[in-house]
Each structure stands twice: as C-alpha cells, then as structure tokens.
Scaffold this motif. Structure first.
Motif, PDB file in Angstrom:
ATOM      1  N   TRP A  90      12.019  -1.694  -1.382  1.00 23.39           N
ATOM      2  CA  TRP A  90      11.085  -2.723  -0.957  1.00 23.39           C
ATOM      3  C   TRP A  90      11.582  -4.102  -1.332  1.00 23.39           C
ATOM      4  O   TRP A  90      12.191  -4.287  -2.380  1.00 23.39           O
ATOM      5  N   ASP A  91      11.323  -5.061  -0.451  1.00 28.87           N
ATOM      6  CA  ASP A  91      11.771  -6.433  -0.673  1.00 28.87           C
ATOM      7  C   ASP A  91      10.821  -7.227  -1.559  1.00 28.87           C
ATOM      8  O   ASP A  91      11.231  -8.039  -2.364  1.00 28.87           O
ATOM      9  N   GLU A  92       9.523  -7.033  -1.366  1.00 30.98           N
ATOM     10  CA  GLU A  92       8.505  -7.842  -2.040  1.00 30.98           C
ATOM     11  C   GLU A  92       7.239  -7.027  -2.128  1.00 30.98           C
ATOM     12  O   GLU A  92       6.950  -6.201  -1.247  1.00 30.98           O
ATOM     13  N   CYS A  93       6.451  -7.230  -3.182  1.00 29.72           N
ATOM     14  CA  CYS A  93       5.181  -6.533  -3.345  1.00 29.72           C
ATOM     15  C   CYS A  93       4.128  -7.490  -3.875  1.00 29.72           C
ATOM     16  O   CYS A  93       4.444  -8.486  -4.542  1.00 29.72           O
ATOM     17  N   ALA A  94       2.867  -7.199  -3.581  1.00 31.60           N
ATOM     18  CA  ALA A  94       1.730  -7.921  -4.125  1.00 31.60           C
ATOM     19  C   ALA A  94       0.694  -6.896  -4.565  1.00 31.60           C
ATOM     20  O   ALA A  94       0.593  -5.811  -3.987  1.00 31.60           O
ATOM     21  N   ASP A  95      -0.093  -7.241  -5.591  1.00 28.63           N
ATOM     22  CA  ASP A  95      -1.061  -6.334  -6.188  1.00 28.63           C
ATOM     23  C   ASP A  95      -2.463  -6.871  -5.952  1.00 28.63           C
ATOM     24  O   ASP A  95      -2.802  -7.978  -6.395  1.00 28.63           O
ATOM     25  N   GLY A 155      -5.141  -5.263  -7.036  1.00 35.58           N
ATOM     26  CA  GLY A 155      -5.980  -4.682  -8.070  1.00 35.58           C
ATOM     27  C   GLY A 155      -6.250  -3.218  -7.818  1.00 35.58           C
ATOM     28  O   GLY A 155      -6.262  -2.404  -8.746  1.00 35.58           O
ATOM     29  N   THR A 156      -6.471  -2.845  -6.567  1.00 40.16           N
ATOM     30  CA  THR A 156      -6.687  -1.441  -6.208  1.00 40.16           C
ATOM     31  C   THR A 156      -5.612  -0.921  -5.270  1.00 40.16           C
ATOM     32  O   THR A 156      -5.622   0.251  -4.907  1.00 40.16           O
ATOM     33  N   ALA A 157      -4.717  -1.791  -4.843  1.00 39.64           N
ATOM     34  CA  ALA A 157      -3.654  -1.378  -3.920  1.00 39.64           C
ATOM     35  C   ALA A 157      -2.426  -2.263  -4.120  1.00 39.64           C
ATOM     36  O   ALA A 157      -2.535  -3.415  -4.532  1.00 39.64           O
ATOM     37  N   LEU A 158      -1.281  -1.672  -3.826  1.00 41.74           N
ATOM     38  CA  LEU A 158      -0.028  -2.421  -3.771  1.00 41.74           C
ATOM     39  C   LEU A 158       0.351  -2.596  -2.304  1.00 41.74           C
ATOM     40  O   LEU A 158       0.249  -1.654  -1.516  1.00 41.74           O
ATOM     41  N   VAL A 159       0.782  -3.794  -1.949  1.00 36.39           N
ATOM     42  CA  VAL A 159       1.252  -4.081  -0.597  1.00 36.39           C
ATOM     43  C   VAL A 159       2.718  -4.462  -0.702  1.00 36.39           C
ATOM     44  O   VAL A 159       3.070  -5.393  -1.432  1.00 36.39           O
ATOM     45  N   CYS A 160       3.585  -3.756   0.015  1.00 34.73           N
ATOM     46  CA  CYS A 160       5.021  -3.986  -0.108  1.00 34.73           C
ATOM     47  C   CYS A 160       5.669  -4.119   1.269  1.00 34.73           C
ATOM     48  O   CYS A 160       5.253  -3.476   2.233  1.00 34.73           O
ATOM     49  N   LEU A 161       6.714  -4.953   1.327  1.00 31.46           N
ATOM     50  CA  LEU A 161       7.444  -5.222   2.554  1.00 31.46           C
ATOM     51  C   LEU A 161       8.765  -4.474   2.546  1.00 31.46           C
ATOM     52  O   LEU A 161       9.548  -4.580   1.598  1.00 31.46           O
ATOM     53  N   VAL A 208       3.557  -1.792   3.938  1.00 43.46           N
ATOM     54  CA  VAL A 208       2.853  -0.553   3.608  1.00 43.46           C
ATOM     55  C   VAL A 208       1.866  -0.843   2.497  1.00 43.46           C
ATOM     56  O   VAL A 208       2.194  -1.525   1.513  1.00 43.46           O
ATOM     57  N   ILE A 209       0.633  -0.353   2.669  1.00 43.42           N
ATOM     58  CA  ILE A 209      -0.410  -0.480   1.645  1.00 43.42           C
ATOM     59  C   ILE A 209      -0.508   0.838   0.894  1.00 43.42           C
ATOM     60  O   ILE A 209      -0.760   1.895   1.484  1.00 43.42           O
ATOM     61  N   TRP A 210      -0.322   0.755  -0.421  1.00 42.86           N
ATOM     62  CA  TRP A 210      -0.398   1.951  -1.272  1.00 42.86           C
ATOM     63  C   TRP A 210      -1.662   1.829  -2.120  1.00 42.86           C
ATOM     64  O   TRP A 210      -1.791   0.918  -2.920  1.00 42.86           O
ATOM     65  N   ARG A 211      -2.578   2.769  -1.938  1.00 41.68           N
ATOM     66  CA  ARG A 211      -3.796   2.776  -2.761  1.00 41.68           C
ATOM     67  C   ARG A 211      -3.441   3.342  -4.134  1.00 41.68           C
ATOM     68  O   ARG A 211      -3.042   4.503  -4.262  1.00 41.68           O
ATOM     69  N   THR A 212      -3.599   2.535  -5.157  1.00 41.75           N
ATOM     70  CA  THR A 212      -3.152   2.904  -6.493  1.00 41.75           C
ATOM     71  C   THR A 212      -4.293   2.960  -7.507  1.00 41.75           C
ATOM     72  O   THR A 212      -4.137   3.531  -8.564  1.00 41.75           O
TER      73      THR A 212
END
Length: 427
Positions: free
Chosen positions: A401-406, A408-414, A421-425
């Motif tokens: 992944w190139d970049e991610c943002a959090d 609080g309940t999910a990670l979003v990564c490019l 892609v949205i990962w529910r964490t």
C-alpha cells in the motif's frame, strides 16, 4: 544515561528484511539490558498476534489519488500525481461501507492540489492549467454542495480561521482573511515581492510577517490583520530579494553578512545573533520543539539555542526531523522508503525511544501511521505515538500500500496501481 528502548520490532521471520541492530551499550549495564530485553521478548511471544481484518471494501480511485477521512466520510480526489486522466473530480463515500454519496467536478483544465478542512467543511484546493490563481472551494462533506469559493492558497490560523495567499510578481499579491462560515473577505494585506512568512502556534498561524526587499518589517495579527509591530532589518544585498526570509519559533531569520544568517526577535525586532551557513544550496532552518535546527541536502542536523544562537547539539545520522508536541521524530536510513524512526529529546538530541523501521502515512488525516513490508506480500500498519515513544500494531493487511488513513474503526489504504480499500478494523 538510561538505555534506549527498542519499540515496534516484529518476531523473528516476520519482516522481509533483517531489522537494524541496537547500538552498542556500556559494558557495565549489559546484564540489566539483557534482562529487560528478555522480559520484552517473553511478553511479545505470549501476546496474540494481530488478526487480519476481514476482506476489504473496494472504492474506485486512480493511481496517485489523494484522499481524506472527514466526519465519517471518505473523500477521494484525482490528485496532481494521477496517471492517464483527462478530468479532475472529487467524490464522497460513506464509512465504513464505502457507498458513493456525491461527486464534484472541477472546472475544465483544473487539477486538485490538496484536500483540507475548515470549520467542519471540506476545502478543495485546485490549480488551473496554464496561468491563473490557485482556487479553494469549500464543500459540504455530507452532500458535496459548494459553500463558497476563494482565490488563493489556504493557510489555517490558530483560532480556526483561514487565510488565502495569492503571491504575484512585482509585489502585487495579497494575503486575505475569510469568514469560514460564509466565505466573505474580512480584510486583506498587500504582499511584498519576497512573499509572506508566518509565526505559528500548536494549532496554526498566529502572526503574519511581511519583509520588503529594502528591509521594512511588518508583523500583523492573523485574526484581525492589525499591525502589531513594525521595524527595519538590513536590506537584501541585491535589493530584490533575500536568500533567507524565514520565521522559526519566535525569530525572524534573514540574510546577514555574506555567509551568515541573522536572527531577530519578533516581539521587538531586536537583533539576537548571527550564525554561519554553508554556501551550498539547500540549507534551511526548522523549529525543533523549542530549539532551532539547521538542515541541508547532505543530511545531519545542527541544533541551536533560540535565545543565544549557541550550538546545542550536532548529529550527522539524521536525514529527516520533525517536531511532534514537545519531542522530535528523527529518521535514519532504512530499507527503501522505510526509515528507522526514533523519538528524540530536543534539548540534547538524545534518543529516548526507537519506534523501528516504518514508512510514515496518515499525516494529512491527523493520525501518524507507519507502514512496514512483511514477507508473504503483507503490510504491517502501526500507530506511531511520538509523545509516548510507542509504536502500537494496528493491523496486518494483505498486499502492498502507498498510503493509509485511520478513521478509528477502519483503515483506508491506496494501492500503488490505483484503487482504495476500506478495512474494518475496530478501535
């Protein structure tokens, strides 16, 4: 001196590359350090490894896109690095499901420079193809509706306001303040050909500093635009522009005698000290959590006492440095784009904690994350807490992944080839 704490390292076999070793320690403390390290290893070995999150939800995004998590929304823009696109659009999606909510299309020929927030709104900064001023548009993050537009590049103030800077040749540019709710212009100031410098606090700009080539200095309040202080410094050597015109902490730095930079206190515009600088290009000054640091393109950091200019500490191992609260985050060479990160004491330059090897991400969303490549085409995502000197594991994601943002309940990564892609964490 207390031993440096190693943080954020994985168990043997988890990393794609061998982690760097700890620095040598005084012989008299070997036993104590070994005991502490053994206890730490036993604790890690007994801990449950982070589970992979469920399959991610895909959101369309071009290669090189920029994105922002705001108010339960994911905002995606065709950024300046996008590949093979004819138009420029901004889209809003619901989190954590990724459902599309709205679409905003820029004027033909414009491209997005950045995404930000002002007064709870989404600020889209764009630039036209060819000549023209930068344009900032405030959108409702829930609907994508336009609230207002303003020419200029945005700069946030400490009180929650916003300034717009429009530099132009021959000193005809302006800096102006806008009401964040309505977009109405509150006041404006002409910009000298040198441009503008800003005095900042923890939350943004507090003062505007204007320096003309003939040495006149004006300090204005960032909220009201009122003149707080005026004075003079020596004019630029060529009467056109200064090589240095920087504000660092409470100091104005400008050219002094050849090969030197002179510091003036912003509160009284009194001359404080001079420091020699290398003639090579790429030398710049940065605020280092209470110290003034000098860096250049070669690498290494030289810290000065801001009150006297006297040398504080020098360290050639750092290739990057950034203040976080009352501490510094220092970077050493690592593997590829992953750097060895440490938390430093700004007064002494001493390493207080080592966070391990990471590629930083998430800065624009306000949550500093670290990405580390693992074997088996996986990525470790960690939360980098500079204040606590800790790197906490957030998730292990499949792929690169190139970049991610959090959120609080999910990670979003490019993904490097495009697509989010949205990962529910969970938290």
């Amino acid at each position: 001196m207390s031993p440096v704490i190693e943080l954020g390292e994985m168990r043997h076999g988890e990393e794609a590359d061998e982690p760097s070793r700890a620095p040598g320690r005084p012989p008299g403390r070997v036993a104590r350090v070994v005991a502490v390290c053994c206890l730490a290893l036993l604790t890690l070995a007994g801990a449950t490894p982070p589970a992979r999150p469920p399959a991610g939800l895909k959101v369309p995004a071009p290669q090189g896109a920029i994105f922002l998590v705001l108010a339960g929304r994911l905002v995606v823009a065709d950024g300046p690095g996008t590949v093979g696109l004819g138009g420029r659009v901004v889209t809003g999606h619901r989190l954590p499901g990724g459902e599309p909510l709205w679409r905003f299309t820029l004027t033909a020929g414009d491209h997005v420079l950045g995404l930000g927030t002002v007064a709870g709104g989404l600020l889209v900064t764009s630039s036209p193809a060819g000549a023209g001023d930068t344009l900032s548009t405030l959108l409702d993050p829930a609907t994508g509706a336009v609230r207002w537009r303003q020419s200029g590049y945005p700069v946030s103030t400490a009180s929650g306001g916003v300034l717009f800077e429009t530099p132009r040749a021959a000193g005809t540019g302006t800096v102006l303040a806008v009401d964040p709710a309505s977009g109405a212009v509150r006041w404006s100031l002409p910009l000298p050909s040198n441009g503008v410098a800003y005095r900042t606090g923890d939350r943004g700009v507090t003062q505007i500093v204007l320096v003309t080539p003939d040495g006149r200095v004006e300090v204005h309040d960032a909220d009201s635009g009122a003149l707080v202080r005026a004075g003079r410094v020596p004019p630029a050597a060529d009467r056109v522009s200064y090589r240095f015109t920087q504000v660092v902490a409470d100091l104005l730095l400008v050219d002094g005698a050849p090969g030197t930079v002179t510091a003036y206190g912003l509160d009284r515009l009194d001359r404080r000290w001079d420091v020699p600088v290398e003639p090579r290009a790429g030398v710049w000054f940065v605020e280092c959590a209470g110290m003034v640091c000098i860096r250049d393109q070669v690498g290494g950091v030289r810290a000065l006492d801001p009150a006297t200019g006297r040398p504080g500490w020098v360290d050639d191992q750092w290739i990057g440095m950034a203040p976080f609260g009352g501490r510094l985050l220092g970077a050493q060479p690592g593997v590829g784009l992953e750097l060895e990160l440490s938390v430093l004491d700004p007064a002494t330059g001493r390493a207080l904690a080592r966070l391990g090897r990471w590629r930083t991400a998430g800065v624009e969303s306000g949550q500093l994350l670290g990405l580390r490549r693992l074997t088996g085409d996986r990525t470790l995502v960690g939360t980098l807490d500079v204040a606590a000197g800790e790197a906490r594991i957030r998730a292990v994601l499949p792929g690169s992944w190139d970049e991610c943002a959090d959120s609080g309940t999910a990670l979003v990564c490019l993904h490097p080839s495009g697509g989010l892609v949205i990962w529910r964490t969970g938290r």
